[in-house]
Design a protein around this motif. Sequence first.
Motif, PDB file in Angstrom:
ATOM      1  N   UNK A   1       0.807  -1.210   0.000  1.00 28.11           N
ATOM      2  CA  UNK A   1       0.000   0.000   0.000  1.00 28.11           C
ATOM      3  C   UNK A   1       0.848   1.272   0.000  1.00 28.11           C
ATOM      4  N   UNK A   2       2.075   1.185   0.410  1.00 27.54           N
ATOM      5  CA  UNK A   2       2.933   2.361   0.522  1.00 27.54           C
ATOM      6  C   UNK A   2       3.875   2.444  -0.670  1.00 27.54           C
ATOM      7  N   UNK A   3       3.943   3.619  -1.276  1.00 32.59           N
ATOM      8  CA  UNK A   3       4.897   3.817  -2.367  1.00 32.59           C
ATOM      9  C   UNK A   3       6.291   3.954  -1.790  1.00 32.59           C
TER      10      UNK A   3
ATOM     11  N   UNK B   1      10.115   1.507   2.780  1.00 34.98           N
ATOM     12  CA  UNK B   1      10.586   1.098   1.453  1.00 34.98           C
ATOM     13  C   UNK B   1      11.343   2.243   0.797  1.00 34.98           C
ATOM     14  N   UNK B   2      12.409   1.897   0.113  1.00 37.39           N
ATOM     15  CA  UNK B   2      13.186   2.862  -0.650  1.00 37.39           C
ATOM     16  C   UNK B   2      13.415   2.289  -2.039  1.00 37.39           C
TER      17      UNK B   2
ATOM     18  N   UNK C   1      16.494  -0.521  -7.801  1.00 39.68           N
ATOM     19  CA  UNK C   1      16.726  -1.459  -6.707  1.00 39.68           C
ATOM     20  C   UNK C   1      15.861  -1.043  -5.534  1.00 39.68           C
ATOM     21  N   UNK C   2      15.170  -2.011  -4.965  1.00 38.98           N
ATOM     22  CA  UNK C   2      14.230  -1.778  -3.883  1.00 38.98           C
ATOM     23  C   UNK C   2      14.849  -2.241  -2.571  1.00 38.98           C
ATOM     24  N   UNK C   3      14.735  -1.404  -1.548  1.00 38.62           N
ATOM     25  CA  UNK C   3      15.304  -1.684  -0.243  1.00 38.62           C
ATOM     26  C   UNK C   3      14.185  -1.552   0.778  1.00 38.62           C
ATOM     27  N   UNK C   4      14.121  -2.505   1.681  1.00 30.49           N
ATOM     28  CA  UNK C   4      13.183  -2.442   2.794  1.00 30.49           C
ATOM     29  C   UNK C   4      14.007  -2.492   4.076  1.00 30.49           C
ATOM     30  N   UNK C   5      13.793  -1.533   4.986  1.00 32.82           N
ATOM     31  CA  UNK C   5      14.541  -1.460   6.244  1.00 32.82           C
ATOM     32  C   UNK C   5      13.573  -1.190   7.390  1.00 32.82           C
TER      33      UNK C   5
END
Length: 124
Positions: A27-29, A53-54, A106-110
């Motif tokens: 749901x979050x961009x 998310x980044x 590239x997608x990063x989740x932290x």
Amino acid sequence: MNFFTRFAIAGTIAASSFFISNPLLAQESPTRIQFAKGNYCGSYSGNFPKGKQFVLNLLQDQTFTISNIGQGLQHNIFVSGPTGRIEGHYVSEDQINYYIPVKGNYYIYIESTIPYNKVEFCAY
């Protein structure tokens, strides 16, 4: 305190399956990180204990680094790109490096252990 206690990677997964399988993230961009002209680094400061998310556009054969530059700890870090998940290696107590195999987003989740924290992204 060593790097493994401060900055643990829970694993890596492909961005598409990760974001689709987790409805809260879907749901979050993602927050796009862009480097200022002439700089190789950018950072994010904010509230991300429930995850953030980044997305970054990176070039082939770059070394991409994620560094904890805040007070809290970061954990549950996932990085994936056009060819799927990529794995990092520990460089120091607060830094993980990734080799970028192909150009693309590239997608990063932290997640952070405290409400407000800061992370730095660099590409060389």
